[in-house]
Scaffold this motif. Sequence first.
Motif, short mmCIF file in Angstrom:
data_model
loop_
_atom_site.label_atom_id
_atom_site.label_comp_id
_atom_site.label_asym_id
_atom_site.label_seq_id
_atom_site.Cartn_x
_atom_site.Cartn_y
_atom_site.Cartn_z
N CYS A 26 0.82 -1.21 0.00
CA CYS A 26 0.00 0.00 0.00
C CYS A 26 0.86 1.26 0.00
N SER A 27 0.30 2.33 -0.58
CA SER A 27 0.98 3.62 -0.55
C SER A 27 1.10 4.15 0.88
N VAL A 28 0.21 3.72 1.76
CA VAL A 28 0.33 3.97 3.20
C VAL A 28 1.01 2.73 3.77
N LYS A 29 2.28 2.85 4.09
CA LYS A 29 3.11 1.68 4.42
C LYS A 29 2.51 0.80 5.52
N THR A 30 1.84 1.39 6.49
CA THR A 30 1.29 0.59 7.59
C THR A 30 0.06 -0.21 7.18
N TRP A 31 -0.45 0.00 5.98
CA TRP A 31 -1.62 -0.74 5.49
C TRP A 31 -1.24 -1.91 4.60
N SER A 32 0.02 -2.11 4.32
CA SER A 32 0.45 -3.25 3.49
C SER A 32 0.21 -4.54 4.26
N TYR A 33 -0.11 -5.60 3.52
CA TYR A 33 -0.37 -6.89 4.17
C TYR A 33 -0.08 -8.04 3.23
N TYR A 34 0.02 -9.22 3.81
CA TYR A 34 0.05 -10.44 3.00
C TYR A 34 -1.04 -11.36 3.52
N ALA A 35 -1.55 -12.19 2.63
CA ALA A 35 -2.66 -13.08 3.00
C ALA A 35 -2.45 -14.42 2.31
N PHE A 36 -3.01 -15.45 2.93
CA PHE A 36 -2.96 -16.79 2.36
C PHE A 36 -4.11 -17.60 2.94
#
Length: 120
Positions: A26-36
């Motif tokens: 995400c452009s807002v670094k704290t909103w980046s995530y990974y999922a599985f």
Amino acid sequence: MTTIKASCPSCGDVELTPQQVRLVVCSVKTWSYYAFVCTACHEEVRKPAGRDVVALLISGGVVAEPWNVPAEALEEHDGAALNYDDVLDFALWLEQADMLAAAAATTSARPRTSTPETAA
């Protein structure tokens, strides 16, 4: 082939392929995530992805999906949140405005005829 080890809150450690991991940067670094999807319980697991995790997953072959948050979503808003009544009032106002605009369009579309008082 690269194996990625991740942790499911219910099942513990699981092994995944890069194709089984979704990485959203995400452009807002704290909103980046990974999922599985856990290979044992089949539940989706989503975890935050800091800069180090992003770099590690990309180096393991996971394709990053960029996510640019619109600036409007980051603006501060004052005042009370809209509620159902506000939306209903606006819908009723729109209906009234549409009828008024239609009536105005019909009136201005009629050809003008001259009357004896206006002809000179």
